[in-house]
Write a protein that holds these residues in place. Sequence first.
Motif, PDB file in Angstrom:
ATOM      1  N   THR A 202      27.958 -40.823  32.915  1.00 42.60           N
ATOM      2  CA  THR A 202      28.122 -40.122  34.182  1.00 42.60           C
ATOM      3  C   THR A 202      28.243 -41.159  35.289  1.00 42.60           C
ATOM      4  O   THR A 202      27.314 -41.924  35.547  1.00 42.60           O
ATOM      5  CB  THR A 202      26.932 -39.191  34.479  1.00 42.60           C
ATOM      6  OG1 THR A 202      26.849 -38.204  33.444  1.00 42.60           O
ATOM      7  CG2 THR A 202      27.109 -38.494  35.814  1.00 42.60           C
ATOM      8  N   CYS A 204      28.725 -41.926  39.206  1.00 42.94           N
ATOM      9  CA  CYS A 204      28.455 -41.227  40.471  1.00 42.94           C
ATOM     10  C   CYS A 204      29.068 -41.949  41.655  1.00 42.94           C
ATOM     11  O   CYS A 204      29.144 -43.182  41.697  1.00 42.94           O
ATOM     12  CB  CYS A 204      26.952 -41.072  40.679  1.00 42.94           C
ATOM     13  SG  CYS A 204      26.196 -39.910  39.524  1.00 42.94           S
ATOM     14  N   THR A 223      32.290 -38.818  32.939  1.00 41.45           N
ATOM     15  CA  THR A 223      32.310 -37.767  33.953  1.00 41.45           C
ATOM     16  C   THR A 223      32.053 -38.374  35.320  1.00 41.45           C
ATOM     17  O   THR A 223      31.113 -39.150  35.497  1.00 41.45           O
ATOM     18  CB  THR A 223      31.225 -36.708  33.670  1.00 41.45           C
ATOM     19  OG1 THR A 223      31.411 -36.184  32.350  1.00 41.45           O
ATOM     20  CG2 THR A 223      31.317 -35.571  34.678  1.00 41.45           C
ATOM     21  N   ARG A 225      30.939 -37.712  39.089  1.00 41.05           N
ATOM     22  CA  ARG A 225      30.201 -36.735  39.890  1.00 41.05           C
ATOM     23  C   ARG A 225      29.833 -37.315  41.248  1.00 41.05           C
ATOM     24  O   ARG A 225      29.911 -38.528  41.465  1.00 41.05           O
ATOM     25  CB  ARG A 225      28.929 -36.287  39.146  1.00 41.05           C
ATOM     26  CG  ARG A 225      29.164 -35.689  37.769  1.00 41.05           C
ATOM     27  CD  ARG A 225      30.046 -34.447  37.808  1.00 41.05           C
ATOM     28  NE  ARG A 225      29.466 -33.389  38.621  1.00 41.05           N
ATOM     29  CZ  ARG A 225      28.647 -32.451  38.148  1.00 41.05           C
ATOM     30  NH1 ARG A 225      28.307 -32.466  36.864  1.00 41.05           N
ATOM     31  NH2 ARG A 225      28.172 -31.506  38.933  1.00 41.05           N
ATOM     32  N   GLU A 269      20.490 -38.267  37.452  1.00 43.43           N
ATOM     33  CA  GLU A 269      21.419 -37.908  36.384  1.00 43.43           C
ATOM     34  C   GLU A 269      22.550 -38.918  36.227  1.00 43.43           C
ATOM     35  O   GLU A 269      23.395 -38.777  35.343  1.00 43.43           O
ATOM     36  CB  GLU A 269      22.002 -36.520  36.647  1.00 43.43           C
ATOM     37  CG  GLU A 269      20.974 -35.401  36.719  1.00 43.43           C
ATOM     38  CD  GLU A 269      21.624 -34.071  37.013  1.00 43.43           C
ATOM     39  OE1 GLU A 269      22.536 -33.671  36.247  1.00 43.43           O
ATOM     40  OE2 GLU A 269      21.241 -33.431  38.014  1.00 43.43           O
ATOM     41  N   CYS A 270      22.598 -39.914  37.089  1.00 46.06           N
ATOM     42  CA  CYS A 270      23.697 -40.887  37.083  1.00 46.06           C
ATOM     43  C   CYS A 270      23.411 -42.036  36.124  1.00 46.06           C
ATOM     44  O   CYS A 270      22.306 -42.594  36.124  1.00 46.06           O
ATOM     45  CB  CYS A 270      23.913 -41.450  38.489  1.00 46.06           C
ATOM     46  SG  CYS A 270      24.277 -40.206  39.750  1.00 46.06           S
TER      47      CYS A 270
END
Length: 368
Positions: A202, A204, A223, A225, A269-270
């Motif tokens: 992830t 960020c 991903t 984000r 969450e990164c």
Amino acid sequence: VVSTQSTGFIALIYTISPLILVDLMLYRKVTITPLNIVIYNVFNIDGSTLYGTEPFSFYFYNGFLNFNVAFCLALAALPCFLIFRKFSNDLKWSVCYLLMPMYIWFAIMFSAPHKEERFLYPVYPIIGFAAAVVLYVIWKASAACFGYFYKHMKEASILNISGFFIIYITLSVVRISALGAYYGAPMHLYKDFYNIPEDGATICLGKEWHRFPSSFFVPEDATVRFIRSEFKGQLPQRYYSSANGTYAINPNQNDRNREEPSVYISIKECDYLIDLDLGVESSLEPRYNTKSGWTSIKSFPFLNAAKSKTIARAFNIPGYSRKNVKYGTYHLLKQWYQRRVRGQSEREHMISMAIYPTTTITAAAPAQ
């Protein structure tokens, strides 16, 4: 005139038809995208001001940075042509018709409150043509005004035109050099994303969301984000990967540039974070590279515009710019403690990151 108008109409049909057909296939409705852009940004006053406003002089500065002396000549193309036509028929009226779209486009875009460099892209070729028209007028007018010294004047005209190109090329080179040296950090950093040694990462973005080039620069299973920053406008929504992804409308999308909280995730969450450190911070934009739990695994120098002199940052002038520009640091940061929670020790994590150097600065400020 009729022939020129017919040619222009035919060219419009050939250009716009493929656009409409492709948009119809992808959006599932008839739309003329270039027209929508003009309507929203020019004729919709509220829509234009939602994304920031710039003074009338914005495009003059921007035009000079991109075309330097050629932009100055281009602005004078129509008056030069009209004056020249009074004394010579060397330039046909069709030249005027080719120049007019540039002035019409300028009139529309200069008057709009919201201004962006990309809004002038459609007339970039005409700017070059307009500058060439003025150079031709200078060439012919010089020979006509000094006909008695024609042989010498011809040589002088060649020298003048050559002088223009020397100035134009020199300014263009130092401008291109400035763009690469001062603002090239994001592209240098993003091109290494495919070396990220883990699956499903992830990545960020906070305050650096606007410099993200494209998802093509990150691995397919990664991903991208967003986390909260001081920016309070609307951020891009995630693309639907389903079959109707090109025409599905996200329910949280709006056309008022209102902040949409649903796009944010928690910093915890990164796995990775892209951040620019200019030595200042706030509660929403801390200096993550100085915080515990974050490791800078790739970094490059990036211009600190607020602390650099205007001319020095606009053009990479040998000797002068090096003394008058200041740099921040553009980081690719990894949040290492999350991997420990998942069963990996800090030592194991650092070994797994061996593909990257672990120093905080991996590229020196460019020599000038």
